[in-house]
Design an enzyme around this catalytic site. Structure first.
Site, PDB file in Angstrom:
ATOM      1  N   GLN B 130     -42.809  59.291 -16.587  1.00 27.15           N
ATOM      2  CA  GLN B 130     -43.256  60.678 -16.515  1.00 27.15           C
ATOM      3  C   GLN B 130     -44.754  60.725 -16.255  1.00 27.15           C
ATOM      4  OE1 GLN B 130     -43.849  62.498 -20.299  1.00 27.15           O
ATOM      5  NE2 GLN B 130     -42.889  64.409 -19.706  1.00 27.15           N
ATOM      6  N   GLY B 131     -45.164  61.470 -15.262  1.00 30.53           N
ATOM      7  CA  GLY B 131     -46.596  61.612 -14.974  1.00 30.53           C
ATOM      8  C   GLY B 131     -47.075  63.015 -15.258  1.00 30.53           C
ATOM      9  N   SER B 133     -49.422  63.772 -18.507  1.00 25.56           N
ATOM     10  CA  SER B 133     -50.755  63.714 -19.124  1.00 25.56           C
ATOM     11  C   SER B 133     -51.765  63.023 -18.212  1.00 25.56           C
ATOM     12  CB  SER B 133     -50.700  62.928 -20.440  1.00 25.56           C
ATOM     13  OG  SER B 133     -49.880  63.580 -21.363  1.00 25.56           O
ATOM     14  N   GLU B 247     -31.376  71.157 -24.051  1.00 25.63           N
ATOM     15  CA  GLU B 247     -30.760  70.082 -24.836  1.00 25.63           C
ATOM     16  C   GLU B 247     -31.549  69.782 -26.095  1.00 25.63           C
ATOM     17  OE1 GLU B 247     -29.839  66.740 -22.391  1.00 25.63           O
ATOM     18  OE2 GLU B 247     -28.885  67.982 -20.867  1.00 25.63           O
ATOM     19  N   SER B 373     -49.414  67.452 -29.996  1.00 26.53           N
ATOM     20  CA  SER B 373     -49.895  66.953 -31.293  1.00 26.53           C
ATOM     21  C   SER B 373     -49.540  67.937 -32.412  1.00 26.53           C
ATOM     22  CB  SER B 373     -51.415  66.784 -31.231  1.00 26.53           C
ATOM     23  OG  SER B 373     -52.019  68.063 -31.079  1.00 26.53           O
ATOM     24  N   GLU B 375     -51.476  69.475 -34.227  1.00 21.56           N
ATOM     25  CA  GLU B 375     -52.372  70.638 -34.141  1.00 21.56           C
ATOM     26  C   GLU B 375     -51.831  71.645 -33.119  1.00 21.56           C
ATOM     27  OE1 GLU B 375     -53.389  67.430 -34.162  1.00 21.56           O
ATOM     28  OE2 GLU B 375     -54.122  67.521 -36.233  1.00 21.56           O
TER      29      GLU B 375
END
Lengths: 360, 391
Positions: B130-131, B133, B247, B373, B375
Site C-alpha cells: 500500500q502506498g 503514507s 468489512e 494514531s 491521537e
C-alpha cells in the site's frame, strides 16, 4: 444478533426515564440527600411499587413483569442517571431472595414488599475495617439471632432484614422498640448506612445453596448498571458545560487536550454499556459464562465510573469542586457502588477464577 | 437483545476450526523460533498459507461469487477471523490487498481491472503493498505530495511513499498520488503501479524489532498506465476512505480471540514459575482478563449492530484505541511477570517457547501509531461522536 433492547424493554426504559424526569429529577435527589431524614422519598418508592418496579424480575404467574436482568439493567441505568437515592436495588435483591425461599413467612413478606408496604433490605456485612466484608459470625440459635451487622443500607428504616448467619439467611422483623442501630454516615450524603446489633427472635429461611450466590450476582450486575447511568449522565453534564463555558475566547470543547479527555470518558462509558448489557443478557439466557461476565462488568464499571465521574469534576474546573454544581453527587454514589456488591478487587479476582482461559 | 450465534453460524465456526486443525502443519510461533528460517523463507510460509486459505474459499468471503467470494455475512467473516487469530496462523501477505484493494476494485474498478488483478491477489501469485503514507504525510494523509503527471494517455509518478508493509516482497503497489496540486481532497487519484520497472526503487526499513517488513518506495517518473487508474482522476481520496469502512465487521472478534491465546500463555507461564498465588500477580492478570473480555463485549455489540443492518459508526475508532493500548499493557505485564527469560530471542535454546513476548512488546509500540494514531482516533471520537468544534 441484536444489541438493542427489544420493544418491551425499550418501552420500560423510556417510560422509566419519563417517570424519573417528572417525579424524581436530580434536583429532587439533591434536596433529599440534604434535608430528608430517611434520605429518600417514601412517596416515590410507593409509586414505584404501585407501578410494579419491585417485581420486574418476577414471572407473570408470580404477578411480575418478567423483564429479566436486561430489563432491570435498563431501569437501573436510568436511575443512575438521576442518582436516585434509596434502597431500590436492595429491595429487588430482597424480593429475589424471598421468592427463592420456602414457607409462608417469606411469601407473606414478599407480598408486602411488592406492594410497597414493607421495606426489606440485606444485612450481609460484618466488621468495619477492610475492603472486603468480614467473616460471618452472626449466629441463629433456638430461634434467637445474635450478632452485629455493618453498613446495612437504609437499615434503620427497614421493616425486616435478611441477615446472613453462620447457618444460612435469617429473616428478622423489626422489634417493637425499633432496631438497636447506630448511623454510619459516609461521604455519599444520600446513603443511610447503619450498624445494627441483633439480639432477638428470627427465623431461618429455607433456600437452595445457589440462591444466595444468584442474588448476590444480581446485586453486582445491578450496581454495574447503576454505575453506567451515573457515568452516562456525568458525561452529558460535562459535555454541556464544555460547549457553553469559554476560555481564551473559545469554548472549552474546542481545546484538543480536553477533547481527548472527553473521548476517553465516552470510551469508558460505552465499553461499560457493552459489558453490562452483555452480562445481563447472558444472565437471562442462563449462559455458562454469565457469572464470569457479571464479575467482568462490575470490575470494569467501578473503575470506569470512578474515572469518568472524577474527570467530570476536573473538566468543570473550580466550580466542579463546589457543592452547588452536580458532578460531586455522581462521584460520591460511584464510591458507594464501587465498594459494595463485590468490590472492584474482589470482582477482578472472581473474573480470574472464572475465566475459561485461566483454567489449568 | 440477542447476542447468540445461530446454529448455522456455530457450524461454520466448527468447520473453520476443524479445517485449521487439519491444514495448519505448524503454528507460526514455531516457524519464527526456527533458526533455519530466513526473512524470505518466512514470507514463503505465509504465501503458502494464503494459497491454502484461498483454495479452501476463505479469502474475500464477503465478495460476490464471481470474484472468489461466497457472499459471507459479517458474522461469518468475524467468526473466521477470530478462529484464524486464535490458532496462531501465519498472517497472509496480501492482507492489505484483500482488505482494501479488493473492495476498491469491486466497488470502483473496471471489469478489466477486476479480471486482471483479483485472482492473482487472492492466490498470492502477486503480492500487493500500500502506498498511502509519505515521510511528511502521516496522520495528516491528505497533505500527501507524490504527484502523477499526464504522459500521453498514461501518467508518470514522482514522489516517496513509506511504511509499505511487505514492500520488499511486493510486485505491485496501490498508490494515492496528486493529479491536482491545489485541490486538497479532490486532487488525489488512485493508481495501480508495478514495482519492477525503472523509476521505482524499494528500500527496506529496519524496524525496532530488527525485521525489515516495511519499506520505503521512491518514484521517479514511474509509469502508471491509464487503464490502471481506479475510478476517475480526483476520486482517490473518496475511494480510499470508503474502502476503509468496508468489512469492518471482520475484525470485531479477532483481537480478543488472539489475546485469549496470549493471556493463556502468560497465565501458564506464571503458574509454572510458581507465582500464580501472589495477590499482586493475580490482580494484574485479572485486570487484563477483564479488559480483554470488555473488548469482546464491545466487538459483539458492533457486530450485532452491523448484522442488524445499522450503518457502521465511529465505534471502530473506539476499537482501535482499545486493542492497541491493551496490547501494550499486556506485553508490559508479561515481561514484568515472566522476567528476563521472556526477553530471550525465540531462536535461543533457552527461550521459554510459546508467545514471543519480547517481540510482542516491541511490535505493540507500533499499534498506537499505524492506521490512524491514538491521537487521530481521539480526534475522530471528539469530532464525529461528540460533535466538538475545531479551533
Amino acid at each position: 444478533m441484536q444489541f438493542d433492547l427489544d420493544d418491551d424493554r425499550e418501552l420500560l426504559r423510556s417510560s422509566t426515564r419519563d417517570l424519573l424526569e417528572a417525579e424524581a429529577p436530580l434536583a429532587q435527589t439533591r434536596s433529599l440527600m440534604e434535608d430528608a431524614a430517611d434520605g429518600y422519598s417514601k412517596a416515590f418508592f410507593g409509586q414505584l411499587a404501585e407501578l410494579g418496579y419491585f417485581g420486574l424480575l418476577l414471572s407473570e404467574e408470580e404477578g411480575g413483569a418478567a423483564m429479566g436482568a436486561v430489563g432491570l439493567a435498563a431501569v437501573l441505568t436510568e436511575m443512575g442517571r438521576v442518582a436516585l437515592p434509596g434502597p431500590f436495588l436492595e429491595s429487588v435483591m430482597a424480593a429475589e431472595l424471598l421468592r427463592r425461599a420456602e414457607g409462608e413467612a417469606a411469601a407473606g413478606l414478599l407480598r408486602r414488599l411488592l406492594g410497597g408496604e414493607a421495606l426489606v433490605v440485606w444485612a450481609d456485612r460484618e466488621g468495619l475495617a477492610g475492603a472486603e466484608p468480614g467473616p460471618t459470625e452472626t449466629r441463629l440459635e433456638s430461634g434467637r439471632i445474635r450478632g452485629q451487622k455493618t453498613f446495612v443500607p437504609f437499615g434503620a428504616q427497614a421493616d425486616a432484614l435478611l441477615v446472613t448467619t453462620t447457618g444460612g439467611v435469617a429473616l428478622v422483623a423489626r422489634p417493637d422498640a425499633g432496631w438497636a442501630s447506630t448511623a454510619l454516615p459516609t461521604l455519599d450524603h444520600a446513603q443511610r448506612f447503619v450498624r445494627i446489633e441483633l439480639d432477638g427472635p428470627a427465623e431461618l429461611l429455607t433456600l437452595s445453596d445457589a440462591a444466595l450466590d444468584e442474588v448476590r450476582r444480581l446485586g453486582s450486575l445491578g450496581a454495574a448498571a447503576t454505575l453506567l447511568g451515573l457515568m452516562d449522565r456525568s458525561l452529558e453534564i460535562t459535555l454541556a458545560y464544555m460547549a457553553e463555558r469559554e476560555a481564551f475566547g473559545a469554548p472549552l470543547a474546542s481545546f484538543q487536550a480536553l477533547q481527548h479527555r472527553a473521548a476517553d470518558m465516552l470510551m469508558k462509558t460505552e465499553t461499560t454499556r457493552s459489558a453490562v448489557f452483555r452480562a445481563a443478557w447472558a444472565s437471562d439466557e442462563g449462559e455458562p459464562d454469565a457469572a464470569f461476565l457479571v464479575a467482568v462488568a462490575k470490575a470494569w464499571a467501578g473503575d470506569a465510573a470512578r474515572r469518568v465521574c472524577g474527570e467530570a469534576i476536573q473538566m468543570h474546573g473550580g466550580v466542579g469542586y463546589t457543592w452547588e454544581y452536580d458532578p460531586h453527587v455522581y462521584l460520591k454514589r460511584v464510591k458507594t457502588l464501587e465498594s459494595f456488591h463485590g468490590s472492584t478487587r474482589a470482582q477482578i479476582e472472581a473474573a480470574l477464577e472464572r475465566a475459561p482461559i485461566a483454567a489449568e | 437483545m440477542d447476542l447468540r450465534f445461530t446454529d448455522e453460524q456455530l457450524q461454520f465456526q466448527a468447520d473453520v476450526r476443524a479445517w485449521i486443525t487439519s491444514n495448519l502443519d505448524r503454528p507460526w510461533s514455531e516457524h519464527v523460533a526456527d533458526a533455519r528460517h530466513t526473512p524470505d523463507s518466512l514470507v514463503e510460509v505465509r504465501r503458502q498459507w494464503q494459497k491454502k486459505l484461498h483454495e479452501a474459499g476463505f479469502l474475500g468471503m464477503g465478495w460476490p461469487e464471481e470474484w472468489g467470494g461466497r457472499g459471507a455475512t459479517e458474522v461469518e467473516q468475524a467468526l473466521f477471523e477470530a478462529e484464524i487469530h486464535r490458532a496462531d496462523c501465519p498472517q497472509v501477505p496480501n492482507f492489505l490487498g484483500i482488505g482494501l484493494l479488493g473492495p476498491a476494485l469491486i466497488h470502483h474498478g473496471t471489469e478489466d481491472q477486476r479480471r486482471r488483478f483479483i485472482p492473482p491477489m487472492l492466490s498470492c501469485d502477486e503480492i500487493w503493498c500500500q502506498g498511502f503514507s509519505e515521510p511528511s504525510s502521516g496522520s495528516d494523509l491528505a497533505s500527501l505530495r507524490t504527484r502523477a503527471e499526464p504522459d500521453g494517455e498514461d501518467f508518470r509518478i514522482t514522489g516517496q511513499k513509506v511504511w509499505t508493509t511487505f514492500g520488499p516482497w511486493a510486485n505491485w503497489i496501490f498508490v494515492l498520488a496528486r493529479t491536482d496540486l491545489e485541490d486538497r481532497y479532490g486532487g488525489i487519484s488512485f493508481f495501480l503501479v508495478p514495482i519492477d520497472q525503472a523509476g521505482v526503487e524499494m528500500r527496506p526499513i529496519r524496524q525496532i524489532t530488527g525485521e525489515s517488513e516495511f519499506g520505503e518506495v521512491f518514484f521517479d517518473g514511474a509509469l502508471a498506465r491509464r487503464e490502471h487508474l481506479v475510478g476517475k482522476p480526483g476520486e482517490g481520496w473518496r475511494i480510499a476512505m470508503t474502502v476503509l469502512g468496508y468489512e469492518r465487521g471482520a475484525a470485531t472478534l479477532s483481537n480478543p480471540a488472539q489475546y485469549d491465546g496470549y493471556l493463556h500463555d502468560l497465565i501458564a507461564g506464571v503458574r509454572a514459575q510458581g507465582d500464580l498465588e501472589r495477590a499482586d500477580v493475580r490482580e494484574k492478570l485479572g485486570r487484563l482478563i477483564v479488559e480483554n473480555e470488555v473488548m469482546r463485549s464491545n466487538g459483539l455489540r458492533t457486530l450485532a449492530n452491523l448484522a442488524a443492518g445499522q450503518a457502521p459508526g465511529p465505534e471502530s475508532s473506539i476499537e482501535k484505541i482499545l486493542w492497541s493500548e491493551f496490547a501494550q499493557r499486556q506485553s508490559d505485564a508479561a515481561l514484568e511477570l515472566l522476567g528476563p527469560q521472556a526477553q530471550l530471542a525465540p531462536t535461543s535454546r533457552d527461550a521459554r517457547g510459546g508467545v514471543d513476548w519480547a517481540y510482542e512488546y516491541l511490535w505493540s509500540r507500533a499499534g498506537t501509531i499505524y492506521s490512524g494514531s491514538s491521537e487521530i482516533q481521539r480526534n475522530i471520537i471528539a469530532k464525529r461522536v461528540l460533535g466538538m468544534p475545531t479551533r
